[in-house]
Write a protein that holds these residues in place. Structure first.
Motif, short mmCIF file in Angstrom:
data_model
loop_
_atom_site.label_atom_id
_atom_site.label_comp_id
_atom_site.label_asym_id
_atom_site.label_seq_id
_atom_site.Cartn_x
_atom_site.Cartn_y
_atom_site.Cartn_z
N VAL A 133 0.88 -1.17 0.00
CA VAL A 133 0.00 0.00 0.00
C VAL A 133 0.91 1.22 0.00
O VAL A 133 1.65 1.45 0.96
N ARG A 134 0.88 1.97 -1.08
CA ARG A 134 1.82 3.08 -1.27
C ARG A 134 1.37 4.39 -0.64
O ARG A 134 2.20 5.19 -0.23
N ASN A 135 0.08 4.65 -0.60
CA ASN A 135 -0.41 5.89 0.01
C ASN A 135 -1.85 5.70 0.44
O ASN A 135 -2.46 4.68 0.16
N GLY A 136 -2.37 6.69 1.15
CA GLY A 136 -3.75 6.62 1.61
C GLY A 136 -3.98 5.56 2.67
O GLY A 136 -5.02 4.88 2.66
N ALA A 137 -3.02 5.38 3.58
CA ALA A 137 -3.11 4.32 4.60
C ALA A 137 -4.42 4.39 5.40
O ALA A 137 -5.08 3.38 5.59
N LEU A 138 -4.77 5.57 5.85
CA LEU A 138 -5.97 5.70 6.68
C LEU A 138 -7.23 5.32 5.91
O LEU A 138 -8.07 4.56 6.42
N ASP A 139 -7.37 5.81 4.69
CA ASP A 139 -8.53 5.46 3.88
C ASP A 139 -8.54 3.97 3.54
O ASP A 139 -9.60 3.34 3.52
N HIS A 140 -7.36 3.41 3.28
CA HIS A 140 -7.27 1.99 2.97
C HIS A 140 -7.77 1.15 4.16
O HIS A 140 -8.52 0.19 3.98
N VAL A 141 -7.35 1.53 5.36
CA VAL A 141 -7.78 0.79 6.56
C VAL A 141 -9.28 0.97 6.79
O VAL A 141 -9.96 0.02 7.17
N ARG A 142 -9.79 2.15 6.56
CA ARG A 142 -11.25 2.36 6.70
C ARG A 142 -12.02 1.43 5.78
O ARG A 142 -13.05 0.87 6.18
N THR A 143 -11.53 1.25 4.57
CA THR A 143 -12.17 0.32 3.63
C THR A 143 -12.05 -1.11 4.13
O THR A 143 -13.03 -1.87 4.11
N LEU A 144 -10.87 -1.51 4.57
CA LEU A 144 -10.67 -2.87 5.08
C LEU A 144 -11.62 -3.18 6.24
O LEU A 144 -12.14 -4.30 6.35
N LYS A 145 -11.86 -2.20 7.09
CA LYS A 145 -12.72 -2.42 8.25
C LYS A 145 -14.17 -2.69 7.87
O LYS A 145 -14.90 -3.32 8.63
N THR A 146 -14.60 -2.25 6.69
CA THR A 146 -15.98 -2.49 6.25
C THR A 146 -16.15 -3.84 5.57
O THR A 146 -17.28 -4.27 5.35
N GLU A 147 -15.05 -4.51 5.23
CA GLU A 147 -15.12 -5.80 4.56
C GLU A 147 -15.48 -6.91 5.55
O GLU A 147 -15.27 -6.77 6.75
N GLU A 148 -15.98 -8.01 5.03
CA GLU A 148 -16.26 -9.18 5.86
C GLU A 148 -14.94 -9.80 6.31
O GLU A 148 -13.96 -9.76 5.58
N GLY A 149 -14.95 -10.36 7.50
CA GLY A 149 -13.77 -11.07 7.96
C GLY A 149 -13.49 -10.84 9.42
O GLY A 149 -14.26 -10.19 10.14
#
Length: 192
Positions: A109-125
């Motif tokens: 993940v090259r940039n946008g760490a915070l937004d990337h994690v926010r997206t991951l948190k909405t995924e199933e798992g």
């Protein structure tokens, strides 16, 4: 919703590694005592790298986590040990603007760490394991839901801090504490 959990060993004075960085596991200030290993095997077996899992006969999927997040310096500890993916049993993300891909199974993940994690948190798992380092932890602090700190009995005076960055205030409340025979306390805090 999945939680972002910062599960890490720390000293009493809040360091996750010595001044030179590198793997502090087994150092005199982060001893790998039998009770610590037993705690990890029973509570968080997925946080053991694959050679340790193989040696201990662990092949079950994660109990708590299915994804690991780490910064470049933390990832390079595994690379130095000859492992391009120390956690093939987990989805593996490394946050770095400079690292070249070392393994097709490891997502950079090259940039946008915070937004990337926010997206991951909405995924199933299952929950997301933030392993370190301090700079990545600081950048993701607004999204950290839980801290699980293996607090060792040591004071080292300097090193890599638990959170490495400018001042920001976030409140957490204690929800659990386990005192191991070796004197290591496992402290769990949830975002207040």
């Amino acid at each position: 919703m999945r939680k972002l959990v910062y599960y890490v060993a720390t000293t009493l004075d809040g360091y996750i590694a010595g001044p030179g960085g590198g793997d502090p596991s087994g150092a005199d200030y982060f001893p790998l005592t039998p009770d610590v290993i037993q705690f990890i095997v029973e509570q968080y077996p997925e946080t053991l790298p694959w050679p340790a899992r193989a040696a201990l006969g662990i092949d079950s999927p994660g109990q708590v986590f299915d994804t690991i997040l780490e910064g470049r310096s933390s990832y390079e500890i595994g690379l130095a040990a000859g492992m391009t993916d120390a956690y093939p049993h987990l989805r593996h993300l490394v946050f770095s603007t400079t690292l070249e891909s070392q393994d097709p199974a490891v997502e950079i993940v090259r940039n946008g760490a915070l937004d990337h994690v926010r997206t991951l948190k909405t995924e199933e798992g299952k929950d997301l394991w933030l392993v370190g380092g301090g700079t990545l932890a600081h950048s993701l602090l607004p999204e950290i839901d839980r801290l699980v700190l293996k607090q060792n009995r040591s004071v080292i005076g300097s090193g890599i801090p638990l959170f490495n960055g400018p001042f920001q205030s976030h409140m957490f409340q204690p929800v659990d504490e386990t005192l191991l025979d070796s004197g290591i306390r496992v402290l769990t805090y949830d975002r207040a």
